[in-house]
Each structure stands twice: as C-alpha cells, then as structure tokens.
Scaffold this active site. Structure first.
Site, PDB file in Angstrom:
ATOM      1  N   ASP A 148     -43.499 -30.675  -7.833  1.00 16.87           N
ATOM      2  CA  ASP A 148     -44.202 -29.901  -8.845  1.00 16.87           C
ATOM      3  C   ASP A 148     -43.180 -29.588  -9.959  1.00 16.87           C
ATOM      4  O   ASP A 148     -41.978 -29.699  -9.739  1.00 16.87           O
ATOM      5  CB  ASP A 148     -44.708 -28.618  -8.176  1.00 16.87           C
ATOM      6  CG  ASP A 148     -45.155 -27.581  -9.168  1.00 16.87           C
ATOM      7  OD1 ASP A 148     -46.124 -27.856  -9.897  1.00 16.87           O
ATOM      8  OD2 ASP A 148     -44.535 -26.489  -9.223  1.00 16.87           O
ATOM      9  N   ASP A 191     -43.391 -26.746 -12.991  1.00 18.93           N
ATOM     10  CA  ASP A 191     -43.148 -25.339 -13.355  1.00 18.93           C
ATOM     11  C   ASP A 191     -42.883 -24.463 -12.135  1.00 18.93           C
ATOM     12  O   ASP A 191     -43.680 -24.435 -11.203  1.00 18.93           O
ATOM     13  CB  ASP A 191     -44.354 -24.766 -14.107  1.00 18.93           C
ATOM     14  CG  ASP A 191     -44.506 -25.406 -15.464  1.00 18.93           C
ATOM     15  OD1 ASP A 191     -43.683 -25.112 -16.338  1.00 18.93           O
ATOM     16  OD2 ASP A 191     -45.431 -26.229 -15.623  1.00 18.93           O
ATOM     17  N   GLU A 199     -24.556  -7.635  -4.491  1.00 18.41           N
ATOM     18  CA  GLU A 199     -23.424  -6.814  -4.070  1.00 18.41           C
ATOM     19  C   GLU A 199     -22.179  -7.651  -3.854  1.00 18.41           C
ATOM     20  O   GLU A 199     -22.007  -8.234  -2.796  1.00 18.41           O
ATOM     21  CB  GLU A 199     -23.762  -6.084  -2.771  1.00 18.41           C
ATOM     22  CG  GLU A 199     -24.992  -5.211  -2.856  1.00 18.41           C
ATOM     23  CD  GLU A 199     -25.096  -4.257  -1.669  1.00 18.41           C
ATOM     24  OE1 GLU A 199     -24.051  -3.895  -1.094  1.00 18.41           O
ATOM     25  OE2 GLU A 199     -26.223  -3.891  -1.318  1.00 18.41           O
ATOM     26  N   PHE A 239     -28.492 -11.594  13.263  1.00 16.56           N
ATOM     27  CA  PHE A 239     -27.170 -11.513  13.869  1.00 16.56           C
ATOM     28  C   PHE A 239     -27.299 -10.710  15.159  1.00 16.56           C
ATOM     29  O   PHE A 239     -28.009  -9.713  15.197  1.00 16.56           O
ATOM     30  CB  PHE A 239     -26.177 -10.841  12.909  1.00 16.56           C
ATOM     31  CG  PHE A 239     -25.756 -11.741  11.791  1.00 16.56           C
ATOM     32  CD1 PHE A 239     -24.839 -12.761  12.008  1.00 16.56           C
ATOM     33  CD2 PHE A 239     -26.303 -11.590  10.521  1.00 16.56           C
ATOM     34  CE1 PHE A 239     -24.467 -13.616  10.983  1.00 16.56           C
ATOM     35  CE2 PHE A 239     -25.940 -12.434   9.484  1.00 16.56           C
ATOM     36  CZ  PHE A 239     -25.015 -13.453   9.710  1.00 16.56           C
TER      37      PHE A 239
HETATM   38  P1  ADP Z   1     -22.070   1.499  -1.778  1.00 14.04           P
HETATM   39  O1  ADP Z   1     -23.093   1.654  -0.755  1.00 14.04           O
HETATM   40  O2  ADP Z   1     -22.129   2.504  -2.867  1.00 14.04           O
HETATM   41  O3  ADP Z   1     -21.997   0.116  -2.281  1.00 14.04           O
HETATM   42  P2  ADP Z   1     -19.639   0.906  -0.452  1.00 14.04           P
HETATM   43  O4  ADP Z   1     -19.164   1.539   0.787  1.00 14.04           O
HETATM   44  O5  ADP Z   1     -20.098  -0.495  -0.397  1.00 14.04           O
HETATM   45  O6  ADP Z   1     -20.733   1.840  -1.017  1.00 14.04           O
HETATM   46  O7  ADP Z   1     -18.503   1.079  -1.516  1.00 14.04           O
HETATM   47  C1  ADP Z   1     -18.652   0.445  -2.748  1.00 14.04           C
HETATM   48  C2  ADP Z   1     -17.725   0.972  -3.781  1.00 14.04           C
HETATM   49  O8  ADP Z   1     -16.364   0.749  -3.403  1.00 14.04           O
HETATM   50  C3  ADP Z   1     -17.924   0.217  -5.072  1.00 14.04           C
HETATM   51  O9  ADP Z   1     -18.884   0.835  -5.877  1.00 14.04           O
HETATM   52  C4  ADP Z   1     -16.564   0.258  -5.691  1.00 14.04           C
HETATM   53  O10 ADP Z   1     -16.486   1.359  -6.561  1.00 14.04           O
HETATM   54  C5  ADP Z   1     -15.589   0.493  -4.544  1.00 14.04           C
HETATM   55  N1  ADP Z   1     -14.731  -0.635  -4.207  1.00 14.04           N
HETATM   56  C6  ADP Z   1     -13.430  -0.520  -3.861  1.00 14.04           C
HETATM   57  N2  ADP Z   1     -12.871  -1.696  -3.585  1.00 14.04           N
HETATM   58  C7  ADP Z   1     -13.844  -2.627  -3.760  1.00 14.04           C
HETATM   59  C8  ADP Z   1     -13.872  -4.057  -3.617  1.00 14.04           C
HETATM   60  N3  ADP Z   1     -12.787  -4.748  -3.256  1.00 14.04           N
HETATM   61  N4  ADP Z   1     -15.042  -4.705  -3.873  1.00 14.04           N
HETATM   62  C9  ADP Z   1     -16.135  -4.019  -4.227  1.00 14.04           C
HETATM   63  N5  ADP Z   1     -16.173  -2.680  -4.380  1.00 14.04           N
HETATM   64  C10 ADP Z   1     -15.037  -1.955  -4.151  1.00 14.04           C
HETATM   65 MG    MG Z   2     -22.145  -1.617  -1.845  1.00  9.79          MG
END
Ligand code: ADP
Ligand code: MG
Length: 384
Positions: free
Chosen positions: A9, A11, A312, A344
């Site tokens: 298809d 689109d 994320e 998992f």
């Molecule tokens: P949330 O549920 O808010 O995502 P996390 O426990 O996943 O909480 O923490 C995410 C936060 O950690 C991010 O918003 C960022 O500010 C911080 N952070 C620190 N180190 C990292 C990293 N290596 N990669 C992504 N986020 C990071």
């Molecule tokens: Mg997060």
C-alpha cells in the site's frame, strides 16, 4: 510460508503524509487569522481529517464549517503531494527487495492521477513496481478495500497465486482486504490502537524497520551494524525539545537515568505508529557543544491512556547528580535496535537487556556511517 512477491500500500505504509498535512493546515488557518498552535495539533493528531478539522474549529473558536476547511486543505494538498517523505524502513525495504530481484506491486486506493503527483520526485517508486493497481481502475469501481479485488488483480497480473503473495498494509481495511484475498499480511498500523482482525496470516510491526524478509523466504538484510539497523537510507530523526520530569522510575527502579523529552516535540518528529528501542546522539544544554552517545526507548505512556508517546534517552555519560529538567535537549536518532517488549521475566532481565542495548549503542555509534552524525550541523546550529 514463503512468498514470491510483495504487494504494498502507499499512504501510511510507504509515504508519510502527516507533516505535510500539518503545514497545509497551518496555511489554511492563516487565511482565517488563526494560528495552528501546538495544543491544537496535539488534539487533532490521529483523527480522521474531518474530525481533526472539527477539533480545530472548536478549539480556535472559528465560525467556518469543518467541511469548508477540509475542502480548502484538500485543494492545497493536491499541489504538494510530492513533498511527502518515506516512512521509517520503507525506502530500505523497497531498495533491498528490488536489488535482490523480488517481485513488487503497488496496490493503492489513490487515483492514478494523484499517484503520479505523489511519486513525481521519487525515482525508486517510479521504477520498483512491476504492477501498479489504483483506486480508480475502472474494473475496481465500488470494490475498494476492504474488498479483496485490488489485491487479487495485482496477483493475477503478476501471475502468482494469492497464497504466495505478501501484503504490506497500514490500515485495518487494507489488512482485511488482503486476508479476504487469502494472502499473508504484514500490518504496520500508522495510527495507534487501530483494530485488525486477528489471524495467523497477519503479523504486526510498529515500523518497517522491524521487517524480516527471511520470515517469508525473501533475501535477508545484510546492512546491520553491531545488531543495529542504520536509518541512514530512510532518514534520521532530529528532535529539538526540552527535558520534562518523568515518573522517577529510571534511576530509582532500574538504576538507569533517562531524560524524558517533552511529548509534543516527540509527536511532531516521530511517526505516530513507531515505538521501540533506538540509538543516536544527544546534547543537553544550549551552551555545551558536547554530543554524547545515547540509547532511547520510544513508547506509549501508560499513564496517559496510551495517547502520549514518550521518548526517554539514557545519555551514555556519567553526569553525577546533574538534573536537566527544563533544559533544552537535542536528539539525533539514527539506528534501530529492537521493538519494545513487555515480556521480561524479571526486573533484572530488563535491566540486563537495557545494558546490552547500551553496549550495542556504544559499539554501533563508532561505525563511520553513524559516527558522522555526531558532528551534524543540527547540534551546532542554535536557533531561537
Ligand atoms: P524521570 O522519571 O524523571 O525520568 P529518572 O530517574 O529517569 O527520572 O531521572 C532522570 C533525570 O536524571 C533526567 O531528567 C536528567 O535530569 C538526569 N540525568 C542524569 N544523568 C543522566 C543521563 N546520563 N541520562 C539521562 N538523564 C540523566
Ligand atoms: Mg526518565
């Protein structure tokens, strides 16, 4: 079961029309002195065109009928179809199947006239199909999908029995048509949550990046880099957004911090049906030009009734206790690792898999074809 041809298809399966439709809607609203805000886009996404226009008129308090706006946008779209881009994995699949001599047909509800506009600047689509069946073919009058006739016609023209045909479709009615024609189906829904009849002949994918030709006796792909599919052929995704607060699950439950990108930036950059685990490059502040490797999950967020997609990234660098919430973030996604999975055995199994994904990312991103994106102008060009 092996097949001798693939019927696709157009689109929503090969071409993405979403971004184009947004641009056209913006232009139409300008005539009425209204601005297509992000809120309105978010609310209209995934609806049928007429329903989307209904939300627009409601939200922007417009005294024009949704039908009128729809008609105006259709006229504008007619002149701009060639701007539609390939959906993830589509170009790669077509190139690959063509290169290995597999037989291809296009089966579309589009009229032959509009089709020629849509593929005007797409050389591959002009050459790769042996047979093209269109919605306005006279012998198919009143026999559109979900009737099987269009697929049966393609198979007949190719001289291949239906059981040896594989159909690739994004719409429920298209999938139904293919089943009614007794063909096998790869279903790649372009909208989240669309129902499709369950049948052993159907397998569902979130994008064509997940397609495994060998499952149907077709030549397997040979372009993977460290267990990752490079997206160079189809185009990488560049997301410029800001970090929002997540649910605090990453660090606490998994020991893996992930910076959540605001949902709207995600929704406007990544096609609606797409989910999975991807790799690429990231930068987190405007001032810093440091670009890090990252691995990210793209999935529908169960906390928002599956309507909001989250992206994320786990940035593969130790930032200590740094917190990026509220800061600008840029992601360039250039490789696909695997579909998301919910089965998992344990939390430990999930954590182990995420670490394996990160290892794949570290390794694959050193490959020249993916390393090149680290210095992409996207990261050094500061807009606004
Ligand atoms: P949330 O549920 O808010 O995502 P996390 O426990 O996943 O909480 O923490 C995410 C936060 O950690 C991010 O918003 C960022 O500010 C911080 N952070 C620190 N180190 C990292 C990293 N290596 N990669 C992504 N986020 C990071
Ligand atoms: Mg997060």
């Amino acid at each position: 079961m092996s097949v001798d041809c693939v019927l696709l298809d157009l689109d929503g399966t090969i071409l993405s029309t979403e971004q184009l439709v947004i641009q056209v809607a913006r232009a139409v609203l300008e005539k009425y002195n209204r601005e297509l805000t992000n809120d309105v886009i978010a609310c209209s996404m995934g609806k049928t065109p007429l329903h989307a226009w209904q939300s627009v008129t409601d939200m922007l308090d417009l005294a024009v009928s949704p039908q009128q706006l729809y008609d105006e946008s259709e006229v504008e779209l007619t002149g701009r179809w060639q701007e539609a881009t390939y959906l993830p994995g589509a170009y790669r699949v077509l190139m690959h199947l063509q290169k290995h001599g597999h037989r291809l047909a296009l089966v579309t509800s589009t009229s032959r006239d509009v089709l020629s506009k849509k593929i005007q600047n797409k050389e591959l689509l002009k050459t790769c199909f042996e047979v093209v069946v269109c919605g306005d073919d006279p012998d198919l009058a009143n026999k559109g999908k979900p009737a099987p006739d269009c697929f049966v016609k393609a198979a007949t023209l190719l001289g291949i029995p239906p059981q040896r045909c594989l159909v690739v479709e994004d719409s429920p009615s298209g999938a139904q048509a293919a089943l009614a024609a007794e063909m096998q189906v790869v279903y790649v829904p372009s909208l989240r949550g669309t129902m499709v009849p369950s049948s052993p002949k159907i397998s569902s994918l979130t994008s064509l990046l997940e397609f495994s030709p060998e499952m149907y006796g077709l030549t397997p792909f040979d372009d993977s880099i460290s267990q990752c599919i490079p997206m160079s052929l189809d185009g990488v995704w560049k997301i410029s957004g800001h970090v929002v607060k997540g649910f605090g699950r990453g660090s606490k439950q998994l020991g893996i911090p992930t910076a959540n990108v605001d949902a709207l930036s995600v929704a406007t950059c990544i096609p609606a049906g797409v989910t999975g685990i991807y790799i690429g490059w990231a930068s987190v502040t405007k001032s810093s030009d440091t670009v890090y490797k990252m691995c990210c999950s793209i999935e529908y967020n169960p906390m928002f009734e599956n309507t909001e997609k989250s992206c994320e990234p786990w940035i593969l660098h130790d930032f200590g206790d740094a917190n990026f919430v509220g800061q600008p973030i840029k992601l360039l996604i250039c490789g696909f690792i695997r579909p998301e999975s919910s089965d998992f055995e344990s939390m430990d199994a999930l954590i182990e898999r995420i670490h394996l994904d990160a290892d794949i990312a570290r390794d694959a991103l050193d490959h020249p074809s993916l390393l090149q994106y680290k210095s992409d102008p996207f990261f050094t060009h500061h807009s606004g």
